[in-house]
Design an enzyme around this catalytic site. Structure first.
Site, short mmCIF file in Angstrom:
data_model
loop_
_atom_site.label_atom_id
_atom_site.label_comp_id
_atom_site.label_asym_id
_atom_site.label_seq_id
_atom_site.Cartn_x
_atom_site.Cartn_y
_atom_site.Cartn_z
N TRP A 363 0.88 -6.44 2.09
CA TRP A 363 1.14 -6.51 3.53
C TRP A 363 2.45 -5.81 3.91
O TRP A 363 2.83 -5.84 5.08
CB TRP A 363 1.16 -7.97 3.99
CG TRP A 363 2.40 -8.75 3.59
CD1 TRP A 363 3.10 -8.65 2.44
CD2 TRP A 363 3.05 -9.76 4.38
NE1 TRP A 363 4.15 -9.52 2.43
CE2 TRP A 363 4.13 -10.22 3.61
CE3 TRP A 363 2.81 -10.33 5.62
CZ2 TRP A 363 4.99 -11.23 4.07
CZ3 TRP A 363 3.67 -11.32 6.07
CH2 TRP A 363 4.74 -11.76 5.31
N ASP A 364 3.12 -5.19 2.93
CA ASP A 364 4.40 -4.54 3.22
C ASP A 364 4.29 -3.49 4.33
O ASP A 364 5.27 -3.19 5.00
CB ASP A 364 4.96 -3.89 1.95
CG ASP A 364 5.14 -4.89 0.82
OD1 ASP A 364 4.10 -5.36 0.31
OD2 ASP A 364 6.28 -5.19 0.46
N GLU A 502 5.32 -17.73 -1.15
CA GLU A 502 4.45 -17.77 -2.34
C GLU A 502 4.82 -18.86 -3.33
O GLU A 502 4.18 -18.99 -4.37
CB GLU A 502 4.47 -16.40 -3.01
CG GLU A 502 3.87 -15.32 -2.11
CD GLU A 502 4.02 -13.92 -2.68
OE1 GLU A 502 4.96 -13.70 -3.47
OE2 GLU A 502 3.22 -13.06 -2.33
N LYS A 624 10.13 -19.24 -1.05
CA LYS A 624 10.53 -17.97 -1.65
C LYS A 624 11.05 -17.02 -0.58
O LYS A 624 11.98 -16.25 -0.80
CB LYS A 624 9.33 -17.34 -2.37
CG LYS A 624 9.60 -15.99 -2.99
CD LYS A 624 8.34 -15.43 -3.64
CE LYS A 624 8.56 -14.03 -4.20
NZ LYS A 624 7.33 -13.47 -4.79
N GLN A 625 10.40 -17.06 0.59
CA GLN A 625 10.75 -16.13 1.65
C GLN A 625 10.32 -16.73 2.98
O GLN A 625 9.68 -17.78 3.03
CB GLN A 625 10.05 -14.79 1.45
CG GLN A 625 8.53 -14.89 1.39
CD GLN A 625 7.87 -13.58 1.01
OE1 GLN A 625 8.11 -12.57 1.64
NE2 GLN A 625 7.05 -13.62 -0.03
#
Length: 818
Positions: A363-364, A502, A624-625
C-alpha cells in the site's frame, strides 16, 4: 560535524558525499547510491568486488519476478520475488602480476564517493598504494534516464611514478544469487537457469538466461573499450569463466606514469519488452550502436534536468532538508519515471534497490501517488493501470472468500494474486510464526483512494470512464459484501481483518486470526462506498449505463451501499477515543520504560521481542505504526466530520488532539511510514512536535534508523511521505471541486517552501509562507487556475503572478497532542 552531515554523508545542495569507506555501512550506501531509470536499477556497489563481505552488487528490472519453492528448516516455502540479475558493472583492476585490487589488500590513501543528484551520476575516486605502486582509480557510472535499456560506466586508472603493467578485466557476471535480505537468506536464492554466455568480438560480451519458475527470458550485453594516451587498446582477450560468466581482459604496459581508461556500455532487455524480436539480439544491437560515455551523458543529464524542473522542492534556509528531499525525489524517480509509462509494473515498497519485501507492491503507493500525480500525471495513470489489469485476479480472490467485487492482495507481484507468505521466521527467537498480514483488506481502500485523488488532481474523465469507475465500483462491492448486519447494534460490522498496525493480528489466545471492526478499515470502507457512488454520477449517461450493464449492478445493490455507508459500526472507548478495533480497550497497558531500558530503545519491532520472550503483542495496547491516525492523515477534518456525523457519531474539535495524544504514546514506530503519518497529524495541533517527528522521518534511510534495513532497499513510501508533508500538509494544498485550495500551516522553524506542480493541464509555481502564498501560472497554460486561499477564491490566468495574503491562523493548541 557540520549541520549538513548525516551519519558519514556530507549533504551538499545537489549531492551526497562520503569521504571514507565504511565497511559496516557499505550495504546502506549501496542502496542509497543506486542508479536507475524506472526500468531497471543497479546498486552502487564498488566495481571491483563480487558479492561477499560488505559488498552486494545487484541489478533489478522493474517487475521481473520469479516464483519457486524452497525448503527452509524442513518447511516448504513457496515464494515469489524480484530477481537479482547478472552483474554488468564488475571490473577487476591489477598492477603488475600481483593480485587484483581490493580495499582490503591496498593501502587506501584517499576515498571519495559522490552521488550527483542533479546529473544522476555515481562518482567514486580511490587513491591507493598496491604492490609498491601508487595509483588513483576513478569511476563514473550512470543508468540512462533517456534511453530505457542503457547504462554506462567509465573507469580511469592513473598510475604515479614509474611505468607499470596494468591489467583490467571487464565482466558480465551471472554468478549471482538472491541473498540481500536477511529475512530470506534461508530460502533458495538461485533463480536463473539456461545460461548462454559469449564474447562475439568487437569488445562485446553477451549473456542470455531465464528465470527458473516464471520462465522469463532476458539478456544483457556490454561493449568494453580500453584507451591509453596513445589510442585504443585491442583486441581484448576473451575469457569464458564457466557456464555463467564471461570477461574481456586488457593488459597494458605503461612506460611512464600515465592513465588507462575503460569504458563500458551495457544494455538490458527482457522477452516481454516491446518492439524487439528477442532480447539477446536487441541488447547486442543496442550496445554495438550506442555512443560512448561522453556522448551518452548530455541526453542523460538533460532528461534529469527536465524532471528536476517538475519535481524539485526547496525549503528556505534548510539546505540539509532540501538535499534530503532531493535524495528522496531522486530515488522515487529512479524507481518510476517516464521510462515506466506503459510498463506493467507497480510501485514496490523498497524500490528496485534491493530484495527487501521481495520487491513486492504493498500500500506504499498511497504515500507516493500524490507526489507523482501533481507532477507527472501520465505516470500516475500508468501505475494505476497496473492495478486495473489485475482486477480479474482481485475478483477471483473475492469469489474465493465468498464475497463480491474485487479483493486486492496485501502483497502483489507479477499477476495480482496474493503473494504473502503464511509463515515468517523471527530472527530473535529463530522460530517460525504465522504471518497473517494478508488479512489487511484495507489495501482496496488505498487503491480506491489513489484512483479518486488522481481524478481530483487531473480531471481525467476519460480514465474514470474507461478504468477508474470500474475499479471504485468493484472495491465498493467488496466492502458492501464484507460488511455483515449486526441486529443487536442495528449496524454493519466487518470481522476477521487486520489493520495498518501489524502488531495485532488476533485477539489474545484466540483460536483463529483476525480482528473485528478495525476503525480505519470500517471508515475507509464507508469512504469508498461514497466515492463509488460519486464516480458513477460523474460518468456520462451512456458510459454509466454501459458500466452498470457490464457489471450487473442493480439499483437494489446500489441502495444497499447507501445503507452500509449510513450504518457502519465504528468502535469507541473513553471520551471521544476511536478504538483501533473492537475490544482494544480490554488489552493490557504496556511497560514502555521497562522495555526501553531492557533493549536500549531498540524496540521498534516489539512483536519479535515479545514472541522471543514467549509473549505476544496481541495482549497489549502497542502499535507498530499509525492505525487510527491514518484516518486523520488521509482525510481532511471536514471530510471526517461529515463521515462520522453521517454515521450518527458525535464529533468535536478535540477529536484529533485526543486521539493523537493517546496513540502517539502507544506506538513504537516499527515502520518508517509511522513517523510520516504522525508528523502530518501533529501539524494540525502541535507544529513544533510535527517538525521534530518529520526530521526523524527524513533520516529514515540516510540515518538507517531501523538498524540495517536500508541495505535491503530504500523505504520509498517514507521518502515520498516526507516530500508530501512539505507539498500538501504544511501548505494545506488540496485539489478539490476543480480548484486548488491552500491553507498554510508551516511550523515556526520554517520560513517558506517552494515547488512546482500541474493542476488540470496548467503548470504553476508556488511559494508558500505562513503569511502569504505566491502563485504563478506558466505562460503556456491552457486555462486559468482557480486558487482558494483560506476559503477566498480567485482566478490566476496564464502568465499571471498573484500573491495572496493569509490571515493569521486561529490559535493552535500547541502541545495538545504531546
Amino acid at each position: 560535524m557540520s549541520p549538513h552531515d548525516r551519519d558519514g554523508a556530507r549533504l551538499a545542495p545537489w549531492s551526497i558525499v562520503y569521504e571514507s569507506f565504511d565497511e559496516e555501512h557499505e550495504g546502506q550506501r549501496e542502496a542509497l547510491c543506486a542508479l536507475g531509470n524506472g526500468h531497471f536499477v543497479t546498486r552502487g556497489a564498488v566495481p571491483w568486488a563480487a558479492a561477499g563481505g560488505p559488498h552486494y552488487p545487484g541489478t533489478y528490472r522493474a517487475g521481473l519476478y520469479n516464483h519457486k519453492t524452497s525448503v527452509v528448516d524442513g518447511q516448504s516455502l513457496h515464494h515469489e520475488g524480484l530477481v537479482n540479475l547478472p552483474n554488468w558493472v564488475r571490473v577487476d583492476v591489477g598492477l603488475a602480476e600481483g593480485e587484483w585490487f581490493s580495499l582490503a589488500r591496498a593501502e587506501v590513501l584517499e576515498y571519495r564517493q559522490e552521488l550527483d543528484l542533479r546529473q544522476g551520476l555515481l562518482i567514486r575516486r580511490v587513491r591507493f598504494e598496491l604492490d609498491g605502486r601508487r595509483a588513483t582509480l576513478t569511476e563514473r557510472r550512470l543508468v540512462h534516464l533517456g534511453e530505457t535499456h542503457l547504462a554506462a560506466q567509465q573507469l580511469q586508472l592513473e598510475v604515479e611514478g614509474a611505468g607499470a603493467e596494468v591489467h583490467l578485466r571487464s565482466w558480465l557476471d551471472g554468478q549471482v544469487t538472491n541473498a540481500n535480505a536477511s529475512e530470506y537468506r534461508g530460502a533458495d536464492g538461485d533463480h536463473l537457469e539456461q545460461f548462454e554466455v559469449a564474447a562475439p568480438g568487437a569488445g562485446l560480451l553477451t549473456l542470455r538466461a531465464r528465470t527458473c519458475g516464471s520462465r522469463l527470458e532476458f539478456a544483457l550485453a556490454t561493449r568494453t573499450r580500453v584507451f591509453v594516451e596513445g589510442g585504443e587498446v585491442g583486441p581484448l582477450e576473451a575469457r569464458i569463466e564457466g557456464a555463467k560468466a564471461v570477461a574481456l581482459q586488457a593488459d597494458v604496459e605503461l612506460q611512464t606514469a600515465g592513465r588507462v581508461t575503460l569504458e563500458k556500455i551495457a544494455a538490458l532487455y527482457a522477452r516481454h519488452d516491446r518492439t524487439i524480436r528477442e532480447p539477446l539480439e536487441a541488447a547486442t544491437q543496442a550496445v554495438a550502436s550506442a555512443d560512448d560515455f561522453a556522448g551518452l551523458l548530455p541526453a542523460h543529464t538533460r532528461a534529469w534536468a527536465e524532471l528536476w524542473d517538475r519535481f524539485d522542492v526547496d525549503v528556505e534556509d534548510e539546505q540539509a532538508t532540501t538535499t534530503t528531499l532531493r535524495l528522496h525525489l531522486f530515488h522515487i524517480l529512479q524507481t518510476v519515471s517516464p521510462r515506466t509509462i506503459g510498463l506493467d509494473a507497480g510501485i514496490p515498497g523498497r524500490g528496485w534497490h534491493g530484495e527487501g519485501y521481495r520487491g513486492h507492491v504493498f500500500w506504499d503507493e498511497l504515500f507516493i501517488f500524490p507526489v507523482l500525480a501533481y507532477r507527472l500525471p501520465e505516470l500516475a495513470r500508468s501505475l494505476l493501470l497496473y492495478r486495473f489489469r489485475r482486477l480479474p485476479a482481485a475478483r477471483a480472490a473475492a469469489r474465493e472468500a465468498g464475497l463480491r467485487g474485487a479483493m486486492f492482495p496485501w502483497r502483489s507481484a507479477s499477476d495480482g494474486r496474493e503473494v504473502s507468505e503464511p509463515r515468517r521466521k523471527n530472527s530473535r527467537s529463530g522460530r517460525w510464526i504465522a504471518d497473517n498480514s494478508s488479512l489487511q483488506r484495507h489495501i482496496g481502500a488505498a487503491v480506491a483512494y489513489n484512483v479518486w485523488h488522481y481524478y481530483e488532481i487531473t480531471g481525467d474523465r476519460e480514465f474514470m470512464v474507461d478504468h477508474g469507475a470500474e475499479m471504485l465500483v468493484e472495491i465498493a462491492r467488496f466492502w458492501a459484501s464484507a460488511a455483515e448486519f449486526d441486529p443487536q447494534r442495528e449496524r454493519f460490522v466487518i470481522r476477521g481483518v487486520g489493520g495498518p498496525d501489524e502488531f495485532h493480528d488476533a485477539y489474545p489466545d484466540a483460536p483463529r486470526p483476525g480482528l473485528d471492526n478495525n476503525a480505519y478499515t470500517n471508515v475507509m470502507a464507508v469512504w469508498t462506498l461514497m466515492r463509488a457512488r460519486q464516480a458513477l454520477e460523474l460518468l456520462p449517461a451512456g458510459a454509466r449505463q454501459s458500466l452498470i450493464d457490464k457489471l450487473g449492478l442493480g439499483a437494489d445493490e446500489r441502495a444497499a451501499w447507501e445503507d452500509v455507508a449510513r450504518r457502519m459500526f465504528v468502535p469507541f472507548h473513553g471520551e471521544g477515543l476511536i478504538s483501533q478495533f473492537e475490544g482494544y480497550e480490554r488489552l493490557a497497558e504496556f511497560d514502555w520504560d521497562l522495555y526501553r531500558a531492557r533493549y536500549r530503545d531498540d524496540i521498534h519491532r516489539l512483536d519479535n521481542i515479545l514472541e522471543a520472550e514467549g509473549d505476544s503483542a496481541n495482549r497489549y495496547k502497542v502499535s507498530k505504526q499509525a492505525d487510527v491516525l491514518m484516518l486523520f492523515y488521509l482525510l481532511a477534518p471536514e471530510e471526517l466530520r461529515a463521515i462520522f456525523t453521517g454515521l450518527g457519531y458525535a464529533w468535536d474539535e478535540g477529536m484529533l488532539a485526543r486521539n493523537t495524544r493517546y496513540y502517539l504514546q502507544r506506538t513504537s514506530h516499527g515502520s518508517t511510514l509511522s513517523r510520516v503519518v504522525h508528523a502530518w497529524v501533529l501539524a494540525r495541533c502541535d507544529p513544533a512536535h510535527s517538525w521534530q517527528m518529520l526530521r526523524e522521518a527524513l533520516g529514515s534511510d540516510l540515518g538507517d534508523i531501523q538498524g540495517g534495513t536500508t541495505a535491503e532497499g530504500i523505504h520509498l513510501g517514507a521518502m515520498a511521505g516526507t516530500i508530501d508533508i512539505f507539498q500538501r500538509c504544511y501548505t494545506g494544498l488540496e485539489a478539490r471541486e476543480g480548484a486548488l485550495w491552500l491553507r498554510p500551516a508551516l511550523p515556526d522553524e520554517l520560513k517558506s517552501v517552494s515547488f512546482r506542480l500541474r493542476h488540470r493541464c496548467a503548470w504553476l509555481s508556488l511559494a508558500v509562507r505562513n503569511d502569504c502564498v505566491t502563485v504563478r501560472v506558466d505562460d503556456d497554460a491552457e486555462h486559468a487556475v482557480t486558487v482558494r486561499v483560506d476559503g477566498r477564491a480567485e482566478e490566476v490566468g496564464p502568465g499571471e503572478t498573484r500573491t495572496f495574503a493569509v490571515p493569521p491562523a486561529r490559535e493552535r493548541s500547541v502541545g495538545a497532542c504531546a
